[in-house]
Motif scaffolding. Structure first.
Motif, PDB file in Angstrom:
ATOM      1  N   THR A 281      66.959  16.309  76.552  1.00 56.09           N
ATOM      2  CA  THR A 281      66.976  17.614  75.887  1.00 56.09           C
ATOM      3  C   THR A 281      68.202  18.393  76.341  1.00 56.09           C
ATOM      4  O   THR A 281      68.427  18.559  77.548  1.00 56.09           O
ATOM      5  N   LEU A 282      69.002  18.865  75.367  1.00 53.68           N
ATOM      6  CA  LEU A 282      70.181  19.672  75.653  1.00 53.68           C
ATOM      7  C   LEU A 282      69.961  21.090  75.147  1.00 53.68           C
ATOM      8  O   LEU A 282      69.646  21.301  73.969  1.00 53.68           O
ATOM      9  N   THR A 283      70.144  22.061  76.036  1.00 53.98           N
ATOM     10  CA  THR A 283      70.046  23.470  75.683  1.00 53.98           C
ATOM     11  C   THR A 283      71.309  24.178  76.160  1.00 53.98           C
ATOM     12  O   THR A 283      71.607  24.172  77.360  1.00 53.98           O
ATOM     13  N   ASN A 284      72.051  24.753  75.221  1.00 55.31           N
ATOM     14  CA  ASN A 284      73.292  25.471  75.544  1.00 55.31           C
ATOM     15  C   ASN A 284      74.174  24.633  76.476  1.00 55.31           C
ATOM     16  O   ASN A 284      74.664  25.099  77.504  1.00 55.31           O
ATOM     17  N   THR A 285      74.380  23.380  76.103  1.00 59.27           N
ATOM     18  CA  THR A 285      75.109  22.421  76.935  1.00 59.27           C
ATOM     19  C   THR A 285      76.250  21.808  76.120  1.00 59.27           C
ATOM     20  O   THR A 285      76.110  21.544  74.924  1.00 59.27           O
ATOM     21  N   ARG A 286      77.362  21.581  76.783  1.00 59.89           N
ATOM     22  CA  ARG A 286      78.531  20.969  76.140  1.00 59.89           C
ATOM     23  C   ARG A 286      78.708  19.536  76.627  1.00 59.89           C
ATOM     24  O   ARG A 286      78.683  19.274  77.834  1.00 59.89           O
ATOM     25  N   VAL A 287      78.905  18.632  75.671  1.00 62.30           N
ATOM     26  CA  VAL A 287      79.229  17.228  75.970  1.00 62.30           C
ATOM     27  C   VAL A 287      80.575  16.964  75.315  1.00 62.30           C
ATOM     28  O   VAL A 287      80.666  16.845  74.084  1.00 62.30           O
ATOM     29  N   VAL A 308      68.866  18.400  70.638  1.00 65.15           N
ATOM     30  CA  VAL A 308      70.075  19.202  70.875  1.00 65.15           C
ATOM     31  C   VAL A 308      69.909  20.528  70.151  1.00 65.15           C
ATOM     32  O   VAL A 308      69.790  20.563  68.915  1.00 65.15           O
ATOM     33  N   ASP A 309      69.924  21.636  70.872  1.00 65.47           N
ATOM     34  CA  ASP A 309      69.724  22.925  70.213  1.00 65.47           C
ATOM     35  C   ASP A 309      71.019  23.410  69.563  1.00 65.47           C
ATOM     36  O   ASP A 309      72.097  22.830  69.740  1.00 65.47           O
ATOM     37  N   ASP A 310      70.924  24.492  68.807  1.00 61.84           N
ATOM     38  CA  ASP A 310      72.072  24.983  68.045  1.00 61.84           C
ATOM     39  C   ASP A 310      73.165  25.577  68.924  1.00 61.84           C
ATOM     40  O   ASP A 310      74.290  25.785  68.451  1.00 61.84           O
ATOM     41  N   ASP A 311      72.877  25.869  70.175  1.00 63.16           N
ATOM     42  CA  ASP A 311      73.878  26.435  71.080  1.00 63.16           C
ATOM     43  C   ASP A 311      74.633  25.370  71.860  1.00 63.16           C
ATOM     44  O   ASP A 311      75.522  25.696  72.656  1.00 63.16           O
ATOM     45  N   SER A 312      74.266  24.121  71.666  1.00 65.40           N
ATOM     46  CA  SER A 312      74.955  23.026  72.348  1.00 65.40           C
ATOM     47  C   SER A 312      76.057  22.463  71.454  1.00 65.40           C
ATOM     48  O   SER A 312      75.976  22.531  70.224  1.00 65.40           O
ATOM     49  N   VAL A 313      77.087  21.895  72.069  1.00 69.14           N
ATOM     50  CA  VAL A 313      78.192  21.307  71.310  1.00 69.14           C
ATOM     51  C   VAL A 313      78.483  19.913  71.849  1.00 69.14           C
ATOM     52  O   VAL A 313      78.443  19.671  73.058  1.00 69.14           O
ATOM     53  N   ILE A 314      78.791  18.996  70.926  1.00 70.59           N
ATOM     54  CA  ILE A 314      79.165  17.621  71.271  1.00 70.59           C
ATOM     55  C   ILE A 314      80.473  17.357  70.543  1.00 70.59           C
ATOM     56  O   ILE A 314      80.498  17.115  69.330  1.00 70.59           O
ATOM     57  N   VAL A 330      69.219   9.297  65.048  1.00 72.91           N
ATOM     58  CA  VAL A 330      69.963  10.503  64.683  1.00 72.91           C
ATOM     59  C   VAL A 330      70.002  11.438  65.877  1.00 72.91           C
ATOM     60  O   VAL A 330      68.953  11.791  66.444  1.00 72.91           O
ATOM     61  N   ILE A 331      71.194  11.855  66.274  1.00 74.28           N
ATOM     62  CA  ILE A 331      71.368  12.846  67.331  1.00 74.28           C
ATOM     63  C   ILE A 331      71.593  14.194  66.658  1.00 74.28           C
ATOM     64  O   ILE A 331      72.602  14.395  65.979  1.00 74.28           O
ATOM     65  N   PRO A 332      70.677  15.160  66.811  1.00 74.29           N
ATOM     66  CA  PRO A 332      70.828  16.450  66.118  1.00 74.29           C
ATOM     67  C   PRO A 332      72.103  17.177  66.514  1.00 74.29           C
ATOM     68  O   PRO A 332      72.558  17.088  67.678  1.00 74.29           O
ATOM     69  N   ASN A 333      72.671  17.883  65.591  1.00 75.82           N
ATOM     70  CA  ASN A 333      73.858  18.720  65.833  1.00 75.82           C
ATOM     71  C   ASN A 333      75.017  17.931  66.425  1.00 75.82           C
ATOM     72  O   ASN A 333      75.814  18.463  67.219  1.00 75.82           O
ATOM     73  N   CYS A 334      75.098  16.661  66.062  1.00 77.44           N
ATOM     74  CA  CYS A 334      76.215  15.827  66.509  1.00 77.44           C
ATOM     75  C   CYS A 334      76.834  15.184  65.277  1.00 77.44           C
ATOM     76  O   CYS A 334      76.138  14.559  64.468  1.00 77.44           O
ATOM     77  N   PHE A 335      78.146  15.333  65.159  1.00 75.92           N
ATOM     78  CA  PHE A 335      78.843  14.878  63.965  1.00 75.92           C
ATOM     79  C   PHE A 335      80.043  14.019  64.352  1.00 75.92           C
ATOM     80  O   PHE A 335      80.814  14.398  65.231  1.00 75.92           O
ATOM     81  N   GLY A 336      80.175  12.918  63.685  1.00 77.10           N
ATOM     82  CA  GLY A 336      81.328  12.052  63.901  1.00 77.10           C
ATOM     83  C   GLY A 336      81.200  11.124  65.081  1.00 77.10           C
ATOM     84  O   GLY A 336      80.274  11.159  65.848  1.00 77.10           O
TER      85      GLY A 336
END
Length: 336
Positions: A281-287, A308-314, A330-336
């Protein structure tokens, strides 16, 4: 307090509480509390039952020079990059020790507090926890540096075994190496909480260059997991079998590497045996800016148990962020 021998050197331990073992040929300055003992000409004060150790002689083994860097110098932690305002050189230094069993410097089965201590250049030749092993006890490491330790098996810096409760707060876990998983920290069916801590420059060749979690629950809060390396999957973090739960909050997983021939998941790898599956679980976390030899470079998962919440970025992972995961994952909020 008892004494035995490890490779011809004296090894002290607190028999009444089973606190700390594996200190060989070292003298230090400062205070270790709860389930602790030390080797060499150090002095034990207070009640053994209270398991409090006062070590009063300066570091004097002379076998390795310390780098002289103060805690906080170029070593920050927290997602905002801020440094600990109370930086200082640890008053106690435990270094250059070898144990054939777990815990190159410290082995705990009771109640252990390590505060303002540098645990460095220790090793356990064929076991877990090059610096510290918590084997079913309660251990807190705070405002300390655990660095340049080596474990022949898992957990180069700090090891948390089944039933253990291990907290690492306001500390630096850097430049440690394991022979297996968890170059910096390894948690196996225990409870691990990492807060305001930097986990950096560690190597776990079999997965989880920074942190590994197998079967237990690990929470990383307001911390940095960066520039760690593995030759398998999960350069920064690996979450393994037996229903392991890994939570990252307000943290960063940056610039880690998974560089084996078949490696994936430069930032995070979550494995999924048939039952039970692991979860991340990722909350407000950057990868970000992680690298793997094969896609995905950001997050690899064998199941759909990554949240992955909406405040996290990958972002900016190579060769991809999440593309390259198994079909149907599917990894939520992860693109590309």
């Amino acid at each position: 307090m008892g004494v035995d021998s490890v490779r011809g050197k004296r090894r002290w331990y607190v028999a009444a509480v089973g606190g700390l073992a594996g200190l060989t040929g070292v003298a230090a300055v400062g205070v270790l509390t709860a389930g602790a003992a030390a080797a060499g000409p150090s002095v034990l004060t207070g009640q053994e039952a209270a398991s409090t150790l006062q070590v009063t002689r300066p570091v004097a083994d002379g076998s390795k020079d310390l780098d002289g860097q103060k805690m906080g110098d170029s070593e920050d932690h927290g997602k905002d990059g801020s440094e600990d305002g109370d930086s200082h050189e640890p008053g106690t230094q435990i270094r250059n020790n070898t144990a054939e069993t777990g815990g190159g410097a410290i082995y705990n089965t009771g109640l252990l507090t390590v505060e303002g201590v540098r645990v460095s250049y220790n090793d356990t030749t064929a076991n877990f926890g090059g610096g510290v092993e918590n084997d079913g006890g309660v251990a807190t490491v705070s405002r300390s540096r655990v660095d340049h330790n080596t474990a022949g098996s898992d957990s180069g810096g700090i090891d948390s075994e089944p039933g253990s409760i291990t907290q690492v707060k306001d500390s630096w876990v850097t430049d440690n190496t394991s022979g297996g998983t968890g170059g910096g920290i390894g948690n196996f069916d225990g409870s691990l909480y990492v807060q305001r801590t930097t986990v950096r420059h560690n190597t776990g060749p079999a997965g989880g260059g920074g942190i590994s979690n197998f079967g237990g629950r690990a929470v990383v809060d307001d911390s940095k997991v960066d520039e760690n390396t593995t030759y398998e999957n999960g350069g920064g973090v690996v979450n393994g079998e037996d229903g392991g739960q890994f939570v990252l909050r307000d943290s960063t997983v940056d610039q880690n590497r998974a560089i084996g021939e078949t490696s994936q998941g430069g930032g995070i790898a979550n494995f999924a045996p048939p039952d039970p599956a692991g979860s991340v679980t990722l909350t407000n976390t950057r990868v970000s800016e992680n690298f793997a030899t094969n896609p995905p470079g950001g997050i690899l998962s064998g199941n759909n148990q990554v949240t992955v919440d909406d405040d996290s970025v990958i972002i900016k992972n190579r060769p991809t962020n999440c593309q390259g995961n198994p079909v149907g994952v599917v990894i939520p909020n992860c693109f590309g």
